[in-house]
Write an enzyme that holds these catalytic residues in place. Structure first.
Site, mmCIF file in Angstrom:
data_model
loop_
_atom_site.group_PDB
_atom_site.id
_atom_site.type_symbol
_atom_site.label_atom_id
_atom_site.label_comp_id
_atom_site.label_asym_id
_atom_site.label_seq_id
_atom_site.Cartn_x
_atom_site.Cartn_y
_atom_site.Cartn_z
ATOM 1 N N HIS A 124 -108.579 -27.239 78.065
ATOM 2 C CA HIS A 124 -109.281 -28.489 77.776
ATOM 3 C C HIS A 124 -108.357 -29.684 77.952
ATOM 4 O O HIS A 124 -107.134 -29.534 77.972
ATOM 5 C CB HIS A 124 -109.829 -28.478 76.345
ATOM 6 C CG HIS A 124 -108.770 -28.653 75.290
ATOM 7 N ND1 HIS A 124 -107.872 -27.667 74.960
ATOM 8 C CD2 HIS A 124 -108.452 -29.716 74.509
ATOM 9 C CE1 HIS A 124 -107.058 -28.107 74.013
ATOM 10 N NE2 HIS A 124 -107.383 -29.347 73.713
ATOM 11 N N HIS A 144 -107.766 -22.919 74.327
ATOM 12 C CA HIS A 144 -108.878 -23.020 75.288
ATOM 13 C C HIS A 144 -108.581 -24.143 76.304
ATOM 14 O O HIS A 144 -108.171 -25.230 75.918
ATOM 15 C CB HIS A 144 -110.168 -23.329 74.516
ATOM 16 C CG HIS A 144 -111.401 -23.118 75.325
ATOM 17 N ND1 HIS A 144 -112.296 -22.098 75.066
ATOM 18 C CD2 HIS A 144 -111.897 -23.774 76.402
ATOM 19 C CE1 HIS A 144 -113.281 -22.162 75.934
ATOM 20 N NE2 HIS A 144 -113.056 -23.165 76.757
ATOM 21 N N CYS A 191 -112.338 -19.932 68.053
ATOM 22 C CA CYS A 191 -112.055 -21.088 68.925
ATOM 23 C C CYS A 191 -113.200 -22.097 68.854
ATOM 24 O O CYS A 191 -114.346 -21.754 69.126
ATOM 25 C CB CYS A 191 -111.866 -20.610 70.364
ATOM 26 S SG CYS A 191 -111.696 -21.977 71.532
ATOM 27 N N HIS A 230 -112.342 -18.837 77.767
ATOM 28 C CA HIS A 230 -111.215 -19.104 76.878
ATOM 29 C C HIS A 230 -109.868 -18.848 77.559
ATOM 30 O O HIS A 230 -108.870 -19.517 77.267
ATOM 31 C CB HIS A 230 -111.350 -18.228 75.624
ATOM 32 C CG HIS A 230 -110.339 -18.515 74.566
ATOM 33 N ND1 HIS A 230 -110.485 -19.553 73.671
ATOM 34 C CD2 HIS A 230 -109.154 -17.920 74.266
ATOM 35 C CE1 HIS A 230 -109.436 -19.570 72.854
ATOM 36 N NE2 HIS A 230 -108.610 -18.600 73.200
ATOM 37 N N ASN A 280 -102.915 -31.799 77.865
ATOM 38 C CA ASN A 280 -101.668 -31.211 77.372
ATOM 39 C C ASN A 280 -101.836 -29.703 77.518
ATOM 40 O O ASN A 280 -102.828 -29.157 77.049
ATOM 41 C CB ASN A 280 -101.463 -31.489 75.882
ATOM 42 C CG ASN A 280 -101.298 -32.977 75.583
ATOM 43 O OD1 ASN A 280 -100.830 -33.725 76.421
ATOM 44 N ND2 ASN A 280 -101.681 -33.375 74.390
ATOM 45 N N GLN A 302 -108.286 -34.241 77.090
ATOM 46 C CA GLN A 302 -108.775 -35.229 76.135
ATOM 47 C C GLN A 302 -108.952 -36.569 76.834
ATOM 48 O O GLN A 302 -108.362 -36.807 77.890
ATOM 49 C CB GLN A 302 -107.764 -35.396 74.996
ATOM 50 C CG GLN A 302 -107.523 -34.108 74.241
ATOM 51 C CD GLN A 302 -106.613 -34.336 73.051
ATOM 52 O OE1 GLN A 302 -106.975 -35.046 72.119
ATOM 53 N NE2 GLN A 302 -105.434 -33.759 73.100
ATOM 54 N N CYS A 343 -115.040 -22.523 72.534
ATOM 55 C CA CYS A 343 -115.843 -21.483 73.163
ATOM 56 C C CYS A 343 -117.313 -21.745 72.820
ATOM 57 O O CYS A 343 -117.617 -22.342 71.784
ATOM 58 C CB CYS A 343 -115.432 -20.105 72.646
ATOM 59 S SG CYS A 343 -113.987 -19.416 73.491
HETATM 60 ZN ZN LIG Z 1 -112.148 -20.772 73.453
#
Ligand SMILES: [Zn+2]
Length: 397
Positions: free
Chosen positions: A218, A216, A84, A165, A205, A220, A87
């Site tokens: 997150h 993971h 990932c 994660h 998203n 944007q 991470c």
């Molecule tokens: Zn991750």
């Protein structure tokens, strides 16, 4: 959890921002809560040259800009957890995008951006943004001016909400969500000050059904060099309403929803959530501040504190929306989008709002954007907005 009790759990003390540079020159910014170690790790990867800016082409039929970013088709797609890129480095088998061994919230420039400030194959044009300078893409002639293009300037950033994660923003403590809010506000202010930026859009998203390429947790941030179509339409309506009534559309919409009552989902001291009267998605809810605030950077401390409680509460309700066999729930794929006032618009007519929506129209069926929505831009929703609001109230904690 009552709002008062949860608010006391919001971290006191300032968030520390540390600006560092990745191996290919991209910026990375750490947003850390008090008591965390300094961020000093360096990025030792061999990354090669960073992405060039792609190009913006004007769709002469509609007047919309379209970004052509061929390099993005090579971007990382659903890597295994031990590879990932979000991470912290050291958790997986390869160095990630984050050189540190841990972090609270981190923001960095996207390695595969739709908009970038780097070099471009397309010449810069001196005209003001929004007024395309036609540059011929073929032999000069009658049709040449219909092929306007510009470099896709701007910036794309990734925001990792946690180093965990397996986490999700709805499961984070209010203190960490508050740090995410600080990061959004910081980025909105800084990106809005760039000469090549007209609009800053923070979004998340979630779920493979939405097209997520990394699991993971997150979001944007896109800093566009033009005002996207929806933002332009929202601004147009806000200006019309203000010219006709002397009041702001955001204020009157909230008042109308409170008076109707049937689509209200939650009300706090500084924020309320409701399902819009003309919701276009099978699950959709808006979270709005009680004040005319143009963007996240303009929120005051109390508004940020309450947002850190109500935002994960609202997202948590989505995860309880559709029951699954065995007493479980369906993890809801969603898009959470912060609609801010365009940078150079008359800001007093605009009110920030969050739009959260899902394409899941039943526990196991997706709404596809087919002919009417995709081709005609005409929306048909099979679910009544009042029924959506009823369900979102039902699954409150
Ligand atoms: Zn991750």
């Amino acid at each position: 959890m009552t709002a008062a009790r949860a608010l006391s759990a919001v971290a006191a003390g300032p968030v520390r921002r540390t600006r560092r540079t990745l191996a290919d020159g991209r910026e990375i910014l750490y947003f850390d809560e008090p008591g965390t170690p300094p961020r000093t790790a360096s990025d030792d990867r061999e990354l090669g040259e960073r992405s060039r800016a792609g190009e913006l082409r004007l769709d002469a039929l509609t007047g919309d800009w379209v970004t052509i970013a061929g390099h993005r088709s090579d971007r990382t797609f659903l890597p295994p957890a031990d590879a990932c890129p979000l991470c912290p480095t050291g958790r997986g088998t390869v160095p990630s995008e984050v050189p540190e061994a841990d972090y609270d919230v981190v923001v960095f420039e996207n390695r595969f951006p739709s908009f970038a400030s780097g070099t471009s194959d397309v010449p810069d044009v001196p005209d003001p943004i929004g007024v395309p300078d036609p540059a011929p893409a073929g032999p000069a002639g009658r049709g040449a001016s219909l092929h306007a293009l510009r470099p896709a300037r701007g910036r794309c950033e990734v925001v990792a909400f946690t180093s965990d994660h397996e986490g999700s923003i709805s499961a984070l403590p209010p203190s960490r969500v508050r740090t995410v809010v600080e990061a959004w506000a910081d980025r909105t202010a800084e990106l809005s000050a760039r000469p090549d930026v007209e609009h800053v859009f923070c979004f998340e998203n979630r779920g493979v059904q939405i097209g997520v390429t990394l699991h993971h947790p997150h979001g944007q941030i896109y800093a566009y060099p033009y005002v996207p179509a929806r933002a332009e339409a929202v601004l147009r309506q806000a200006r019309r309403h203000h010219a006709a009534t002397g009041r702001t559309l955001g204020e009157d919409l909230l008042e109308a929803e409170r008076a109707a009552g049937v689509r209200m989902v939650l009300e706090g001291r500084h924020w309320s959530a409701y399902v819009p009267f003309a919701a276009r998605w099978p699950v959709e809810v808006h979270l709005v501040p009680h004040r005319d605030v143009p963007d996240l950077a303009a929120l005051d401390g109390e508004e940020r504190d309450e947002l850190a409680v109500l935002y994960p509460e609202l997202l948590g309700r989505l995860d309880r929306y559709y029951p699954a066999p065995g007493g479980e729930h369906v993890v809801m794929p969603y898009i959470a989008a912060w609609h801010q006032a365009p940078v150079h618009s008359p800001r007093e007519v605009s009110r920030l709002h969050l739009q959260v929506f899902s394409v899941l129209r039943t526990p196991d069926r997706l709404k596809y954007l087919a002919g009417s929505e995709s081709a005609a831009g005409a929306w048909v929703n099979d679910v009544s907005p009042e029924a959506i609001a009823h369900r979102l109230r039902e699954v409150a904690t």
